[in-house]
Design a protein around this motif. Structure first.
Motif, PDB file in Angstrom:
ATOM      1  N   UNK A 177       0.848  -1.311  -0.074  1.00  0.00           N
ATOM      2  CA  UNK A 177      -0.091  -0.035   0.099  1.00  0.00           C
ATOM      3  C   UNK A 177       0.878   1.224  -0.061  1.00  0.00           C
ATOM      4  N   UNK A 178       2.223   1.013   0.101  1.00  0.00           N
ATOM      5  CA  UNK A 178       2.817   2.281   0.182  1.00  0.00           C
ATOM      6  C   UNK A 178       4.069   2.309  -0.968  1.00  0.00           C
ATOM      7  N   UNK A 179       4.622   1.332  -1.387  1.00  0.00           N
ATOM      8  CA  UNK A 179       5.831   1.123  -2.048  1.00  0.00           C
ATOM      9  C   UNK A 179       5.785   0.021  -2.883  1.00  0.00           C
ATOM     10  N   UNK A 182       2.458   6.050  -9.391  1.00  0.00           N
ATOM     11  CA  UNK A 182       1.439   5.165  -8.611  1.00  0.00           C
ATOM     12  C   UNK A 182       0.748   5.988  -7.488  1.00  0.00           C
ATOM     13  N   UNK A 183       0.841   7.212  -7.600  1.00  0.00           N
ATOM     14  CA  UNK A 183      -0.072   7.808  -6.929  1.00  0.00           C
ATOM     15  C   UNK A 183       0.703   8.619  -5.936  1.00  0.00           C
ATOM     16  N   UNK A 184       0.164   9.370  -4.905  1.00  0.00           N
ATOM     17  CA  UNK A 184       0.898  10.362  -3.966  1.00  0.00           C
ATOM     18  C   UNK A 184       1.460   9.503  -2.980  1.00  0.00           C
ATOM     19  N   UNK A 185       2.496   9.894  -2.636  1.00  0.00           N
ATOM     20  CA  UNK A 185       3.503   9.400  -1.522  1.00  0.00           C
ATOM     21  C   UNK A 185       4.081  10.479  -0.780  1.00  0.00           C
ATOM     22  N   UNK A 186       4.494  10.137   0.401  1.00  0.00           N
ATOM     23  CA  UNK A 186       4.959  11.434   1.235  1.00  0.00           C
ATOM     24  C   UNK A 186       6.274  10.710   2.095  1.00  0.00           C
ATOM     25  N   UNK A 216      10.953   7.158  -9.579  1.00  0.00           N
ATOM     26  CA  UNK A 216      11.537   5.743  -9.952  1.00  0.00           C
ATOM     27  C   UNK A 216      10.433   4.620  -9.226  1.00  0.00           C
ATOM     28  N   UNK A 217       9.528   4.835  -8.368  1.00  0.00           N
ATOM     29  CA  UNK A 217       8.903   3.806  -7.764  1.00  0.00           C
ATOM     30  C   UNK A 217       9.699   2.993  -7.008  1.00  0.00           C
ATOM     31  N   UNK A 218      10.867   3.387  -6.133  1.00  0.00           N
ATOM     32  CA  UNK A 218      11.784   2.595  -5.400  1.00  0.00           C
ATOM     33  C   UNK A 218      11.926   3.084  -3.995  1.00  0.00           C
ATOM     34  N   UNK A 219      10.752   3.908  -3.644  1.00  0.00           N
ATOM     35  CA  UNK A 219      10.831   4.553  -2.057  1.00  0.00           C
ATOM     36  C   UNK A 219      10.282   3.135  -1.136  1.00  0.00           C
TER      37      UNK A 219
END
Length: 454
Positions: free
Chosen positions: A46-48, A326-330, A357-360
């Motif tokens: 759900x996060x990364x 993929x959407x908003x992340x913080x 890059x979607x690697x958080x």
């Protein structure tokens, strides 16, 4: 030779009690031989997006889930044929929380992608900071389009020679391929070092490997697109609803003349000490927020409802809202209050590049204490940002614009910016929030004011 046995690998909890994850892709097939801790799958929590390492050394006996499947934590996803020597020892390679099966000892070590180890007191262990001179920021990936293109029957396209390696592409491109029903192993990549691009997928789906990608044609009768709510977007929606209906939000606005700050920014860019660093209004604003927090620490706190306590942090994990495919992340910068302007600049560049890059990692998305959202990059002046759950405040940075302004009792064209501060009124009084916002504005309007604050 040791006798062979079948071991199931169950989907582990990849951080903060998440209950499900989506299988994005498998890096192995049935019959493949894998080593302990070899990456076998890419999954989206759900996060990364995280890479899942194998808890066993052996042979893949079965894949229980297909790419695109949303799997609950604890369900088997893959089985291995191993001998006694291939089973993961305690603390090495075993999935967390008994995820490798009831007969496996619980792991104590942290595997790649499973989040941060936790120090005493419940605070995530900090990673050592190393900052190299950052290179130019990569081109931002575009979000995957959910609409599938309908075209004439595809021409026969010879598949490229296979090397046994997974096709090189980005997460948004892989999602687009799934939406269009395209097998990436058959798509020739035209990007750098054979990277498969969005255009490559669209051309292949339309039956052509040459020319521009055709425009999508809407099938007859299809007038809406439905996309399952899952992954990052599902988590973000739930978190924002919880925050909006739990914490009493108050939002204050302040418009300031930031001409002096923008002039300072230009001088810093020409300074050899900052050569190679990406300096933006966000860099200076982030530093201003960190300085203002030292004078107004109540904004760096959280409401512990279970313990009926207010927890004030003596460190600052600075969250930066990032719009990703993929959407908003913080994600947040750990211990940002201890960083110099150079270190902060490098950390911001690393954070944004990793997010795009979607690697958080789950570790980088947890433990934030206060956040910044930079709506100015979209040309927006002000807004009412919603608090990140567990934080007392979030500040939105508006666009820097030239506007008529009274300067030295005369009307002049100046560079101005609007600041929007939302805070939890259970934790922060109006006076405290106003003083914090005024301090941030004072630093940005006259950076020399820092000398009177520290």
């Amino acid at each position: 030779m040791s006798p062979a046995m079948i071991k199931e690998f169950r989907l582990p909890d990849l951080g903060e009690g998440l209950t499900e994850s989506e299988i994005l892709s498998w890096r192995v097939s049935v019959g493949d031989t894998v080593e302990l801790n070899q990456v076998i799958a890419e999954v989206e929590t759900a996060k990364a997006v995280v890479e899942l390492p194998s808890p066993f050394a052996g042979t893949v006996a079965a894949l229980h889930e297909q790419p695109g499947s949303v799997v609950e934590v604890g369900k088997p996803i893959v089985s291995f044929e191993v001998d006694d020597a291939g089973a993961a020892p305690s603390g090495e390679g075993a999935a967390p929380g008994g995820a490798a099966g009831a007969d496996e000892p619980k792991r104590e070590a942290t595997l790649v992608g499973y989040g941060a180890a936790v120090e005493k007191g419940g605070r995530p262990a900090r990673k050592a900071r190393t900052f190299a001179t950052p290179a130019a920021a990569p081109q931002e990936a575009h979000p995957a389009e959910a609409a599938a293109a309908q075209a004439a029957p595809a021409a026969v396209v010879p598949a490229p020679e296979t090397t046994g390696e997974r096709p090189r592409s980005t997460p948004p491109v892989r999602k687009l391929a799934r939406d269009l029903g395209v097998d990436l192993t058959r798509v020739p990549g035209t990007g750098e070092r054979g990277l498969i691009t969005r255009e490559d997928v669209q051309r292949f789906a339309a039956g052509s490997t040459e020319g521009a990608a055709p425009a999508a044609v809407r099938p007859a009768g299809e007038r809406e697109i439905r996309t399952p709510i899952k992954g990052v977007r599902k988590y973000t929606a739930a978190a924002m609803v919880q925050s909006a209906f739990t914490a009493p939000h108050v939002t204050e606005f302040l418009t300031v003349d930031v001409t002096a700050a923008m002039e300072l920014l230009e001088r810093l860019k020409s300074n050899r000490a900052f050569a190679g660093y990406k300096l933006t209004p966000l860099t200076l604003a982030a530093k201003a927020v960190l300085i203002a927090l030292k004078r107004n620490p109540t904004l760096n706190s959280r409401w512990d409802d279970a313990a009926q306590e207010i927890v004030q942090f003596n460190y600052v994990n600075l969250g930066i809202a990032a719009a990703t495919p993929r959407g908003l992340t913080v994600p947040n910068i750990k211990d940002a209050d201890t960083m110099s302007l150079l270190e902060l600049s490098a950390a911001l560049s690393e954070l944004t590049d990793t997010a795009r890059a979607g690697k958080t990692t789950p570790e980088d998305l947890s433990g934030g204490t206060i956040s910044i959202t930079n709506i100015g990059v979209f040309g927006i002046d002000a807004g009412t940002p919603i608090l990140n759950p567990g934080e007392a405040a979030i500040i939105a940075l508006g666009a820097v614009r030239k506007a008529p302004w009274v300067h030295n009792d005369e009307l002049a064209v100046r560079q101005v910016m609007s600041l929007s501060l939302s805070f939890d009124h259970r934790l922060v009084d109006g006076e405290q929030g106003s003083r914090f916002l005024a301090d941030v504005g004072a630093i940005l309007s006259d950076p020399g004011m820092v000398l009177t604050m520290v």
